[in-house]
Design a protein around this motif. Structure first.
Motif, PDB file in Angstrom:
ATOM      1  N   VAL A 150       0.873  -1.176   0.000  1.00  0.00           N
ATOM      2  CA  VAL A 150       0.000   0.000   0.000  1.00  0.00           C
ATOM      3  C   VAL A 150       0.912   1.229   0.000  1.00  0.00           C
ATOM      4  O   VAL A 150       1.468   1.608   1.032  1.00  0.00           O
ATOM      5  N   VAL A 151       1.078   1.813  -1.177  1.00  0.00           N
ATOM      6  CA  VAL A 151       1.957   2.968  -1.337  1.00  0.00           C
ATOM      7  C   VAL A 151       1.171   4.219  -0.940  1.00  0.00           C
ATOM      8  O   VAL A 151       0.148   4.527  -1.553  1.00  0.00           O
ATOM      9  N   PRO A 152       1.627   4.941   0.101  1.00  0.00           N
ATOM     10  CA  PRO A 152       0.851   6.080   0.597  1.00  0.00           C
ATOM     11  C   PRO A 152       0.836   7.259  -0.378  1.00  0.00           C
ATOM     12  O   PRO A 152       1.731   7.410  -1.209  1.00  0.00           O
ATOM     13  N   ALA A 153      -0.167   8.089  -0.238  1.00  0.00           N
ATOM     14  CA  ALA A 153      -0.337   9.259  -1.104  1.00  0.00           C
ATOM     15  C   ALA A 153       0.909  10.132  -1.086  1.00  0.00           C
ATOM     16  O   ALA A 153       1.510  10.358  -0.040  1.00  0.00           O
ATOM     17  N   GLY A 154       1.292  10.595  -2.268  1.00  0.00           N
ATOM     18  CA  GLY A 154       2.395  11.536  -2.396  1.00  0.00           C
ATOM     19  C   GLY A 154       3.786  10.925  -2.380  1.00  0.00           C
ATOM     20  O   GLY A 154       4.776  11.637  -2.532  1.00  0.00           O
ATOM     21  N   MET A 155       3.926   9.632  -2.222  1.00  0.00           N
ATOM     22  CA  MET A 155       5.245   8.996  -2.159  1.00  0.00           C
ATOM     23  C   MET A 155       5.902   8.991  -3.538  1.00  0.00           C
ATOM     24  O   MET A 155       5.245   8.783  -4.546  1.00  0.00           O
ATOM     25  N   VAL A 156       7.211   9.230  -3.566  1.00  0.00           N
ATOM     26  CA  VAL A 156       7.994   9.147  -4.795  1.00  0.00           C
ATOM     27  C   VAL A 156       8.940   7.967  -4.643  1.00  0.00           C
ATOM     28  O   VAL A 156       9.729   7.917  -3.699  1.00  0.00           O
ATOM     29  N   VAL A 157       8.860   7.007  -5.559  1.00  0.00           N
ATOM     30  CA  VAL A 157       9.684   5.803  -5.509  1.00  0.00           C
ATOM     31  C   VAL A 157      10.768   5.934  -6.561  1.00  0.00           C
ATOM     32  O   VAL A 157      10.482   6.072  -7.746  1.00  0.00           O
ATOM     33  N   GLY A 158      12.041   5.893  -6.126  1.00  0.00           N
ATOM     34  CA  GLY A 158      13.188   6.101  -7.005  1.00  0.00           C
ATOM     35  C   GLY A 158      13.441   4.962  -7.971  1.00  0.00           C
ATOM     36  O   GLY A 158      12.916   3.848  -7.830  1.00  0.00           O
ATOM     37  N   VAL A 159      14.274   5.218  -8.945  1.00  0.00           N
ATOM     38  CA  VAL A 159      14.625   4.270  -9.995  1.00  0.00           C
ATOM     39  C   VAL A 159      15.196   2.985  -9.386  1.00  0.00           C
ATOM     40  O   VAL A 159      16.040   3.028  -8.494  1.00  0.00           O
ATOM     41  N   GLY A 160      14.724   1.834  -9.864  1.00  0.00           N
ATOM     42  CA  GLY A 160      15.268   0.543  -9.479  1.00  0.00           C
ATOM     43  C   GLY A 160      14.974   0.097  -8.064  1.00  0.00           C
ATOM     44  O   GLY A 160      15.652  -0.776  -7.531  1.00  0.00           O
ATOM     45  N   SER A 161      13.945   0.628  -7.444  1.00  0.00           N
ATOM     46  CA  SER A 161      13.617   0.281  -6.061  1.00  0.00           C
ATOM     47  C   SER A 161      12.676  -0.912  -5.991  1.00  0.00           C
ATOM     48  O   SER A 161      11.910  -1.166  -6.913  1.00  0.00           O
ATOM     49  N   VAL A 162      12.725  -1.619  -4.856  1.00  0.00           N
ATOM     50  CA  VAL A 162      11.753  -2.645  -4.533  1.00  0.00           C
ATOM     51  C   VAL A 162      10.956  -2.109  -3.356  1.00  0.00           C
ATOM     52  O   VAL A 162      11.520  -1.668  -2.353  1.00  0.00           O
ATOM     53  N   VAL A 163       9.626  -2.133  -3.477  1.00  0.00           N
ATOM     54  CA  VAL A 163       8.742  -1.530  -2.487  1.00  0.00           C
ATOM     55  C   VAL A 163       7.807  -2.598  -1.933  1.00  0.00           C
ATOM     56  O   VAL A 163       7.265  -3.400  -2.685  1.00  0.00           O
ATOM     57  N   ALA A 164       7.621  -2.590  -0.595  1.00  0.00           N
ATOM     58  CA  ALA A 164       6.717  -3.556   0.033  1.00  0.00           C
ATOM     59  C   ALA A 164       6.186  -2.974   1.328  1.00  0.00           C
ATOM     60  O   ALA A 164       6.736  -2.019   1.876  1.00  0.00           O
ATOM     61  N   GLY A 165       5.100  -3.570   1.843  1.00  0.00           N
ATOM     62  CA  GLY A 165       4.578  -3.225   3.151  1.00  0.00           C
ATOM     63  C   GLY A 165       3.298  -2.422   3.128  1.00  0.00           C
ATOM     64  O   GLY A 165       2.823  -1.993   2.086  1.00  0.00           O
ATOM     65  N   LYS A 166       2.742  -2.276   4.347  1.00  0.00           N
ATOM     66  CA  LYS A 166       1.512  -1.498   4.556  1.00  0.00           C
ATOM     67  C   LYS A 166       1.741  -0.611   5.763  1.00  0.00           C
ATOM     68  O   LYS A 166       1.623  -1.093   6.879  1.00  0.00           O
ATOM     69  N   PRO A 167       2.077   0.623   5.653  1.00  0.00           N
ATOM     70  CA  PRO A 167       2.319   1.381   4.415  1.00  0.00           C
ATOM     71  C   PRO A 167       3.638   0.962   3.774  1.00  0.00           C
ATOM     72  O   PRO A 167       4.556   0.501   4.450  1.00  0.00           O
ATOM     73  N   ALA A 168       3.715   1.145   2.487  1.00  0.00           N
ATOM     74  CA  ALA A 168       4.879   0.696   1.728  1.00  0.00           C
ATOM     75  C   ALA A 168       6.096   1.563   2.017  1.00  0.00           C
ATOM     76  O   ALA A 168       5.985   2.751   2.319  1.00  0.00           O
ATOM     77  N   ARG A 169       7.232   0.910   1.916  1.00  0.00           N
ATOM     78  CA  ARG A 169       8.516   1.605   2.007  1.00  0.00           C
ATOM     79  C   ARG A 169       9.494   0.875   1.102  1.00  0.00           C
ATOM     80  O   ARG A 169       9.255  -0.265   0.702  1.00  0.00           O
ATOM     81  N   VAL A 170      10.600   1.521   0.789  1.00  0.00           N
ATOM     82  CA  VAL A 170      11.610   0.901  -0.051  1.00  0.00           C
ATOM     83  C   VAL A 170      12.346  -0.134   0.794  1.00  0.00           C
ATOM     84  O   VAL A 170      12.878   0.190   1.858  1.00  0.00           O
ATOM     85  N   VAL A 171      12.351  -1.389   0.317  1.00  0.00           N
ATOM     86  CA  VAL A 171      12.983  -2.474   1.066  1.00  0.00           C
ATOM     87  C   VAL A 171      14.247  -2.995   0.379  1.00  0.00           C
ATOM     88  O   VAL A 171      14.911  -3.884   0.915  1.00  0.00           O
ATOM     89  N   GLY A 172      14.555  -2.477  -0.794  1.00  0.00           N
ATOM     90  CA  GLY A 172      15.753  -2.919  -1.496  1.00  0.00           C
ATOM     91  C   GLY A 172      15.827  -2.351  -2.896  1.00  0.00           C
ATOM     92  O   GLY A 172      15.063  -1.458  -3.260  1.00  0.00           O
ATOM     93  N   GLU A 173      16.784  -2.902  -3.648  1.00  0.00           N
ATOM     94  CA  GLU A 173      16.956  -2.526  -5.047  1.00  0.00           C
ATOM     95  C   GLU A 173      16.746  -3.755  -5.912  1.00  0.00           C
ATOM     96  O   GLU A 173      16.980  -4.875  -5.460  1.00  0.00           O
ATOM     97  N   VAL A 174      16.338  -3.550  -7.156  1.00  0.00           N
ATOM     98  CA  VAL A 174      16.032  -4.678  -8.025  1.00  0.00           C
ATOM     99  C   VAL A 174      17.280  -5.475  -8.395  1.00  0.00           C
ATOM    100  O   VAL A 174      17.181  -6.651  -8.694  1.00  0.00           O
ATOM    101  N   GLY A 175      18.423  -4.879  -8.379  1.00  0.00           N
ATOM    102  CA  GLY A 175      19.660  -5.592  -8.662  1.00  0.00           C
ATOM    103  C   GLY A 175      20.074  -5.525 -10.116  1.00  0.00           C
ATOM    104  O   GLY A 175      19.296  -5.186 -10.998  1.00  0.00           O
ATOM    105  N   VAL A 176      21.315  -5.896 -10.330  1.00  0.00           N
ATOM    106  CA  VAL A 176      21.889  -5.859 -11.668  1.00  0.00           C
ATOM    107  C   VAL A 176      21.244  -6.941 -12.525  1.00  0.00           C
ATOM    108  O   VAL A 176      21.026  -8.059 -12.078  1.00  0.00           O
ATOM    109  N   GLY A 177      20.907  -6.595 -13.749  1.00  0.00           N
ATOM    110  CA  GLY A 177      20.351  -7.564 -14.677  1.00  0.00           C
ATOM    111  C   GLY A 177      18.833  -7.574 -14.752  1.00  0.00           C
ATOM    112  O   GLY A 177      18.285  -8.105 -15.694  1.00  0.00           O
ATOM    113  N   TRP A 178      18.154  -7.012 -13.753  1.00  0.00           N
ATOM    114  CA  TRP A 178      16.694  -6.971 -13.810  1.00  0.00           C
ATOM    115  C   TRP A 178      16.292  -5.831 -14.719  1.00  0.00           C
ATOM    116  O   TRP A 178      16.627  -4.676 -14.480  1.00  0.00           O
ATOM    117  N   GLU A 179      15.593  -6.145 -15.777  1.00  0.00           N
ATOM    118  CA  GLU A 179      15.221  -5.143 -16.772  1.00  0.00           C
ATOM    119  C   GLU A 179      13.774  -4.708 -16.642  1.00  0.00           C
ATOM    120  O   GLU A 179      13.266  -4.003 -17.495  1.00  0.00           O
TER     121      GLU A 179
END
Length: 192
Positions: A150-179
Protein backbone atom coordinates in the motif's frame (compact mmCIF):
# COMPACT_ATOMS: atom_id res chain seq x y z
CA UNK A 1 -25.48 -18.93 -45.40
CA UNK A 2 -22.26 -19.06 -43.40
CA UNK A 3 -22.54 -19.60 -39.62
CA UNK A 4 -22.00 -16.59 -37.39
CA UNK A 5 -18.44 -16.15 -36.26
CA UNK A 6 -18.16 -16.42 -32.46
CA UNK A 7 -16.87 -13.39 -30.65
CA UNK A 8 -13.61 -13.79 -28.77
CA UNK A 9 -12.75 -12.46 -25.32
CA UNK A 10 -10.67 -9.56 -26.70
CA UNK A 11 -11.26 -6.80 -29.19
CA UNK A 12 -8.08 -5.86 -31.06
CA UNK A 13 -7.78 -2.22 -32.11
CA UNK A 14 -5.97 -0.84 -35.16
CA UNK A 15 -2.92 -0.06 -32.97
CA UNK A 16 -2.78 -3.62 -31.63
CA UNK A 17 -4.38 -3.04 -28.22
CA UNK A 18 -6.22 -6.10 -26.89
CA UNK A 19 -9.15 -5.06 -24.73
CA UNK A 20 -11.44 -7.53 -22.98
CA UNK A 21 -15.09 -7.26 -23.85
CA UNK A 22 -15.74 -7.38 -20.09
CA UNK A 23 -13.52 -4.38 -19.23
CA UNK A 24 -15.30 -1.20 -18.09
CA UNK A 25 -14.34 2.18 -19.52
CA UNK A 26 -15.88 5.49 -18.48
CA UNK A 27 -15.09 8.61 -20.51
CA UNK A 28 -13.38 6.83 -23.40
CA UNK A 29 -12.59 10.15 -25.09
CA UNK A 30 -10.16 10.87 -22.21
CA UNK A 31 -8.32 7.52 -22.31
CA UNK A 32 -5.28 6.89 -24.53
CA UNK A 33 -3.82 3.42 -25.07
CA UNK A 34 -0.33 3.64 -26.57
CA UNK A 35 -0.50 0.47 -28.64
CA UNK A 36 -0.14 -3.26 -28.03
CA UNK A 37 -1.53 -2.90 -24.53
CA UNK A 38 -3.61 -5.65 -22.92
CA UNK A 39 -6.63 -4.78 -20.75
CA UNK A 40 -8.11 -7.88 -19.10
CA UNK A 41 -11.66 -8.60 -17.90
CA UNK A 42 -13.26 -6.62 -15.05
CA UNK A 43 -10.72 -3.81 -15.28
CA UNK A 44 -12.22 -0.38 -14.58
CA UNK A 45 -10.63 2.69 -16.17
CA UNK A 46 -12.14 6.02 -15.13
CA UNK A 47 -11.58 8.45 -18.00
CA UNK A 48 -14.66 10.40 -16.96
CA UNK A 49 -12.71 11.83 -14.01
CA UNK A 50 -10.97 14.45 -16.12
CA UNK A 51 -9.64 17.85 -15.26
CA UNK A 52 -12.14 20.69 -15.01
CA UNK A 53 -11.41 24.34 -15.60
CA UNK A 54 -12.75 27.02 -13.29
CA UNK A 55 -15.72 28.91 -14.61
CA UNK A 56 -15.36 32.27 -16.30
CA UNK A 57 -14.87 34.90 -13.56
CA UNK A 58 -17.21 37.32 -15.36
CA UNK A 59 -20.17 34.96 -14.96
CA UNK A 60 -20.98 34.47 -11.32
CA UNK A 61 -22.41 31.21 -10.06
CA UNK A 62 -21.61 29.15 -13.13
CA UNK A 63 -20.27 25.62 -12.75
CA UNK A 64 -16.74 24.51 -13.72
CA UNK A 65 -16.30 23.57 -17.35
CA UNK A 66 -14.87 20.18 -18.41
CA UNK A 67 -11.77 20.48 -20.55
CA UNK A 68 -10.44 18.14 -23.24
CA UNK A 69 -7.50 16.87 -21.19
CA UNK A 70 -6.41 13.26 -21.16
CA UNK A 71 -7.40 11.57 -17.89
CA UNK A 72 -5.56 8.24 -18.34
CA UNK A 73 -2.65 7.53 -20.71
CA UNK A 74 -1.19 4.01 -20.90
CA UNK A 75 2.05 3.27 -22.80
CA UNK A 76 3.01 0.49 -25.21
CA UNK A 77 3.18 -3.17 -24.18
CA UNK A 78 1.55 -2.56 -20.82
CA UNK A 79 -0.62 -5.23 -19.19
CA UNK A 80 -3.53 -4.40 -16.86
CA UNK A 81 -4.70 -7.55 -15.03
CA UNK A 82 -8.17 -8.67 -14.02
CA UNK A 83 -10.10 -6.63 -11.47
CA UNK A 84 -7.77 -3.64 -11.37
CA UNK A 85 -9.05 -0.07 -11.08
CA UNK A 86 -7.29 2.90 -12.71
CA UNK A 87 -8.48 6.38 -11.86
CA UNK A 88 -6.78 9.77 -12.08
CA UNK A 89 -5.65 11.39 -8.82
CA UNK A 90 -7.66 14.30 -7.43
CA UNK A 91 -6.32 17.48 -5.84
CA UNK A 92 -7.70 20.60 -4.19
CA UNK A 93 -5.76 23.62 -5.44
CA UNK A 94 -6.68 27.20 -4.54
CA UNK A 95 -10.16 26.13 -3.60
CA UNK A 96 -10.79 24.28 -6.86
CA UNK A 97 -11.19 20.48 -6.84
CA UNK A 98 -9.70 18.95 -9.96
CA UNK A 99 -8.47 15.65 -11.36
CA UNK A 100 -4.95 15.38 -12.74
CA UNK A 101 -3.83 12.95 -15.46
CA UNK A 102 -2.68 9.39 -14.67
CA UNK A 103 0.29 8.55 -16.92
CA UNK A 104 1.52 4.97 -17.21
CA UNK A 105 4.73 4.27 -19.15
CA UNK A 106 5.75 1.47 -21.50
CA UNK A 107 6.14 -2.15 -20.35
CA UNK A 108 4.17 -1.78 -17.13
CA UNK A 109 2.55 -4.82 -15.50
CA UNK A 110 -0.36 -4.19 -13.12
CA UNK A 111 -1.28 -7.33 -11.19
CA UNK A 112 -4.80 -8.57 -10.44
CA UNK A 113 -6.96 -6.52 -8.07
CA UNK A 114 -4.76 -3.41 -7.93
CA UNK A 115 -6.06 0.09 -7.26
CA UNK A 116 -4.04 2.76 -9.03
CA UNK A 117 -4.55 6.46 -8.33
CA UNK A 118 -0.96 7.57 -9.00
CA UNK A 119 0.15 10.62 -10.95
CA UNK A 120 2.89 8.84 -12.88
CA UNK A 121 4.28 5.35 -13.38
CA UNK A 122 7.55 5.05 -15.32
CA UNK A 123 8.68 2.46 -17.84
CA UNK A 124 9.49 -1.19 -17.01
CA UNK A 125 7.53 -1.33 -13.75
CA UNK A 126 6.05 -4.43 -12.09
CA UNK A 127 3.11 -3.91 -9.70
CA UNK A 128 2.18 -7.05 -7.75
CA UNK A 129 -1.25 -8.50 -7.02
CA UNK A 130 -3.53 -6.41 -4.80
CA UNK A 131 -1.21 -3.41 -4.54
CA UNK A 132 -2.70 0.02 -3.85
CA UNK A 133 -1.04 3.19 -5.17
CA UNK A 134 -2.42 6.27 -3.41
CA UNK A 135 -3.13 9.73 -4.78
CA UNK A 136 -0.29 11.59 -6.49
CA UNK A 137 2.23 8.72 -6.16
CA UNK A 138 5.17 8.92 -8.58
CA UNK A 139 6.87 5.65 -9.56
CA UNK A 140 10.15 6.01 -11.47
CA UNK A 141 11.59 3.52 -14.00
CA UNK A 142 12.48 -0.09 -13.28
CA UNK A 143 10.57 -0.34 -9.98
CA UNK A 144 9.09 -3.53 -8.51
CA UNK A 145 6.14 -3.14 -6.14
CA UNK A 146 5.53 -6.35 -4.26
CA UNK A 147 2.19 -8.08 -3.76
CA UNK A 148 -0.21 -6.33 -1.35
CA UNK A 149 1.89 -3.17 -0.93
CA UNK A 150 0.00 0.00 0.00
CA UNK A 151 1.96 2.97 -1.34
CA UNK A 152 0.85 6.08 0.60
CA UNK A 153 -0.34 9.26 -1.10
CA UNK A 154 2.40 11.54 -2.40
CA UNK A 155 5.25 9.00 -2.16
CA UNK A 156 7.99 9.15 -4.79
CA UNK A 157 9.68 5.80 -5.51
CA UNK A 158 13.19 6.10 -7.01
CA UNK A 159 14.62 4.27 -10.00
CA UNK A 160 15.27 0.54 -9.48
CA UNK A 161 13.62 0.28 -6.06
CA UNK A 162 11.75 -2.65 -4.53
CA UNK A 163 8.74 -1.53 -2.49
CA UNK A 164 6.72 -3.56 0.03
CA UNK A 165 4.58 -3.23 3.15
CA UNK A 166 1.51 -1.50 4.56
CA UNK A 167 2.32 1.38 4.42
CA UNK A 168 4.88 0.70 1.73
CA UNK A 169 8.52 1.60 2.01
CA UNK A 170 11.61 0.90 -0.05
CA UNK A 171 12.98 -2.47 1.07
CA UNK A 172 15.75 -2.92 -1.50
CA UNK A 173 16.96 -2.53 -5.05
CA UNK A 174 16.03 -4.68 -8.03
CA UNK A 175 19.66 -5.59 -8.66
CA UNK A 176 21.89 -5.86 -11.67
CA UNK A 177 20.35 -7.56 -14.68
CA UNK A 178 16.69 -6.97 -13.81
CA UNK A 179 15.22 -5.14 -16.77
CA UNK A 180 11.70 -4.80 -15.44
CA UNK A 181 8.62 -6.05 -17.17
CA UNK A 182 8.67 -6.95 -20.86
CA UNK A 183 5.09 -6.85 -22.11
CA UNK A 184 5.83 -7.99 -25.65
CA UNK A 185 5.63 -11.72 -24.83
CA UNK A 186 2.40 -11.36 -22.80
CA UNK A 187 0.87 -9.32 -25.63
CA UNK A 188 1.78 -12.02 -28.18
CA UNK A 189 0.32 -14.79 -25.99
CA UNK A 190 -2.96 -13.00 -25.26
CA UNK A 191 -5.62 -14.47 -27.50
CA UNK A 192 -9.32 -14.78 -27.38
Amino acid sequence: MAPKQTKGEYIETDTGNKVSRRAHFSGTQNIILGGRTVIQADVIIRGDLSRTLPSNPTTSGSAPVASNHVAVAIGRYSFISTGSVLRPPAKLHRGVFSYLPLKIGDNVFVGPGCIIEAASIGNNVWIGKGAVLGKMVIIKEGVRILEGAVVPAGMVVGVGSVVAGKPARVVGEVGVGWEGFNGRELWKNTTG
